[in-house]
Motif scaffolding. Structure first.
Motif, PDB file in Angstrom:
ATOM      1  N   GLY A 126     -46.231 -30.231 -15.125  1.00  0.00           N
ATOM      2  CA  GLY A 126     -45.885 -29.093 -14.271  1.00  0.00           C
ATOM      3  C   GLY A 126     -46.979 -28.039 -14.256  1.00  0.00           C
ATOM      4  N   LEU A 127     -47.521 -27.738 -15.421  1.00  0.00           N
ATOM      5  CA  LEU A 127     -48.610 -26.767 -15.506  1.00  0.00           C
ATOM      6  C   LEU A 127     -49.868 -27.329 -14.842  1.00  0.00           C
ATOM      7  CD1 LEU A 127     -49.965 -24.212 -16.430  1.00  0.00           C
ATOM      8  CD2 LEU A 127     -50.118 -25.155 -18.735  1.00  0.00           C
ATOM      9  N   HIS A 128     -50.105 -28.612 -15.019  1.00  0.00           N
ATOM     10  CA  HIS A 128     -51.255 -29.239 -14.364  1.00  0.00           C
ATOM     11  C   HIS A 128     -51.163 -29.082 -12.855  1.00  0.00           C
ATOM     12  CE1 HIS A 128     -53.284 -32.757 -12.471  1.00  0.00           C
ATOM     13  NE2 HIS A 128     -54.255 -32.380 -13.273  1.00  0.00           N
ATOM     14  N   ALA A 129     -49.983 -29.285 -12.289  1.00  0.00           N
ATOM     15  CA  ALA A 129     -49.798 -29.150 -10.847  1.00  0.00           C
ATOM     16  C   ALA A 129     -50.030 -27.708 -10.401  1.00  0.00           C
ATOM     17  CB  ALA A 129     -48.399 -29.610 -10.462  1.00  0.00           C
ATOM     18  N   ALA A 130     -49.574 -26.746 -11.199  1.00  0.00           N
ATOM     19  CA  ALA A 130     -49.761 -25.343 -10.843  1.00  0.00           C
ATOM     20  C   ALA A 130     -51.242 -24.960 -10.871  1.00  0.00           C
ATOM     21  CB  ALA A 130     -48.973 -24.452 -11.800  1.00  0.00           C
ATOM     22  N   LEU A 131     -51.953 -25.448 -11.858  1.00  0.00           N
ATOM     23  CA  LEU A 131     -53.387 -25.159 -11.942  1.00  0.00           C
ATOM     24  C   LEU A 131     -54.161 -25.871 -10.828  1.00  0.00           C
ATOM     25  CD1 LEU A 131     -53.842 -25.390 -15.815  1.00  0.00           C
ATOM     26  CD2 LEU A 131     -53.907 -23.308 -14.413  1.00  0.00           C
ATOM     27  N   ALA A 132     -53.716 -27.064 -10.478  1.00  0.00           N
ATOM     28  CA  ALA A 132     -54.355 -27.788  -9.372  1.00  0.00           C
ATOM     29  C   ALA A 132     -54.188 -27.034  -8.064  1.00  0.00           C
ATOM     30  CB  ALA A 132     -53.766 -29.197  -9.267  1.00  0.00           C
ATOM     31  N   GLU A 133     -53.055 -26.375  -7.889  1.00  0.00           N
ATOM     32  CA  GLU A 133     -52.836 -25.589  -6.675  1.00  0.00           C
ATOM     33  C   GLU A 133     -53.777 -24.382  -6.647  1.00  0.00           C
ATOM     34  OE1 GLU A 133     -51.664 -23.859  -3.189  1.00  0.00           O
ATOM     35  OE2 GLU A 133     -51.500 -25.935  -3.892  1.00  0.00           O
ATOM     36  N   VAL A 134     -53.997 -23.752  -7.796  1.00  0.00           N
ATOM     37  CA  VAL A 134     -54.967 -22.649  -7.859  1.00  0.00           C
ATOM     38  C   VAL A 134     -56.356 -23.157  -7.474  1.00  0.00           C
ATOM     39  CG1 VAL A 134     -56.131 -21.016  -9.393  1.00  0.00           C
ATOM     40  CG2 VAL A 134     -53.656 -21.383  -9.601  1.00  0.00           C
ATOM     41  N   ASP A 135     -56.742 -24.294  -8.032  1.00  0.00           N
ATOM     42  CA  ASP A 135     -58.060 -24.855  -7.718  1.00  0.00           C
ATOM     43  C   ASP A 135     -58.174 -25.175  -6.226  1.00  0.00           C
ATOM     44  OD1 ASP A 135     -58.607 -24.671 -10.394  1.00  0.00           O
ATOM     45  OD2 ASP A 135     -58.554 -26.828 -10.792  1.00  0.00           O
ATOM     46  N   ARG A 136     -57.117 -25.763  -5.673  1.00  0.00           N
ATOM     47  CA  ARG A 136     -57.135 -26.125  -4.245  1.00  0.00           C
ATOM     48  C   ARG A 136     -57.300 -24.881  -3.384  1.00  0.00           C
ATOM     49  NH1 ARG A 136     -54.637 -25.628   0.001  1.00  0.00           N
ATOM     50  NH2 ARG A 136     -52.977 -24.425  -1.004  1.00  0.00           N
ATOM     51  N   ALA A 139     -46.786 -18.092 -16.173  1.00  0.00           N
ATOM     52  CA  ALA A 139     -45.527 -18.621 -15.632  1.00  0.00           C
ATOM     53  C   ALA A 139     -45.062 -19.865 -16.383  1.00  0.00           C
ATOM     54  CB  ALA A 139     -45.696 -18.945 -14.151  1.00  0.00           C
ATOM     55  N   HIS A 140     -45.948 -20.493 -17.154  1.00  0.00           N
ATOM     56  CA  HIS A 140     -45.596 -21.690 -17.924  1.00  0.00           C
ATOM     57  C   HIS A 140     -45.685 -21.437 -19.425  1.00  0.00           C
ATOM     58  CE1 HIS A 140     -46.141 -23.534 -13.981  1.00  0.00           C
ATOM     59  NE2 HIS A 140     -45.503 -24.592 -14.437  1.00  0.00           N
ATOM     60  N   GLY A 141     -45.400 -20.200 -19.825  1.00  0.00           N
ATOM     61  CA  GLY A 141     -45.295 -19.915 -21.257  1.00  0.00           C
ATOM     62  C   GLY A 141     -46.540 -19.346 -21.896  1.00  0.00           C
ATOM     63  N   GLY A 142     -47.622 -19.178 -21.125  1.00  0.00           N
ATOM     64  CA  GLY A 142     -48.807 -18.525 -21.658  1.00  0.00           C
ATOM     65  C   GLY A 142     -49.692 -19.389 -22.531  1.00  0.00           C
TER      66      GLY A 142
END
Length: 274
Positions: free
Chosen positions: A154-164, A255-258
């Motif tokens: 889930g965190l990987h997907a959120a970070l991938a969206e930032v990168d995108r 958002a994913h616990g810091g």
């Protein structure tokens, strides 16, 4: 075999501007890797040579384990200043501030050449010739990297969206830990360019080996942002863009616990001059 990747000189020369952050935030290398390299090299009384030493993330554990002279080549004077401070307890360490391509060993021939997360910055048309010429017959080559994979999908997907959103590729968090295979060098940044692919066609080198050491760890938000600031891909961004990228990355982490849970893969390639 794919052609060698060209060196991005602009990105290869940015680290000095973030030398203190680099030293504080970058990961080191495990004792097991250092022991594997020195066991393979069987140096005896022969000296060792490191290229692209940076601030000494690999230099220090090697210097602590070595009793023979260690020469460190580092092209950036600002990185070398931190390196000199970090290696001050080790009088057998000498620092040469120059690009590896300009380093001249003179009459010295080394029993070990090693490079930590720096081989890809050297001229691909010359680096193997330079290593061969610096090594004594039977001398060892050790090249290693320490990429990470994110353990939380889930965190990987959120970070991938930032990168995108910011047009970034190849960031340190770009891969899931589960996407790494079991074979050293089997990760996107290295596929097709693992050093064994060069050496298996080069009769000057033999006894090729590839090893992997794994460790699970995690970053808190502040530490991870410092780590990203030491990465050339981020350091070369315009300041306002870099600030926004880091802010959005921090928001995703918060958002994913810091915390960012990762698996670090220490991939090591070994070879020997025939």
């Amino acid at each position: 075999m794919p052609s060698p990747q060209p060196v991005d000189m602009a990105r290869s020369r940015v680290f000095g501007g973030v030398a203190e952050t680099y030293d504080a935030a970058r990961a080191g290398y495990p004792d097991a890797l250092v022991s594997a390299v020195l066991g393979y090299a069987a140096l005896g009384d022969r000296p060792a040579l490191e290229a692209g030493a940076g601030t000494g993330k690999a230099t220090v554990p090697f210097a602590a384990a070595l009793t023979t002279p260690l020469t460190c080549v580092e092209p950036d004077a600002r990185m070398a200043e931190v390196l000199r401070r970090n290696t001050s307890p080790y009088p057998h360490v000498t620092i040469d501030v120059s690009p590896f391509e300009d380093f001249r060993p003179g009459d010295t021939r080394y029993g070990l050449f090693f490079s930590a997360t720096a081989w890809h910055w050297f001229d691909p048309d010359r680096r193997w010739d330079l290593v061969h010429d610096a090594l004594a017959p039977g001398g060892a080559v050790a090249l290693f990297w320490n990429p990470v994979g994110v353990r939380d999908p889930g965190l990987h997907a959120a970070l991938a969206e930032v990168d995108r959103r910011h047009g970034l590729t190849g960031t340190p968090h770009a891969e899931l830990a589960s996407s790494y295979g079991d074979t050293p060098g089997q990760w996107p940044g290295m596929l097709g360019h693992w050093p064994a692919l060069d050496c298996e066609h080069d009769a000057r080198f033999t006894d090729l080996r590839s090893l992997r050491f794994r460790e699970d760890t995690d970053y808190d938000t502040a530490h991870y942002l410092d780590y990203l600031s030491s990465i050339s891909r981020y350091a070369t961004l315009p300041p306002h863009h870099r600030t926004q990228v880091l802010a959005d990355t921090a928001a995703a982490l918060t958002a994913h616990g810091g915390r960012l849970p990762v698996t670090r893969h220490h991939d090591l390639f070994l070879a020997r001059r025939t």
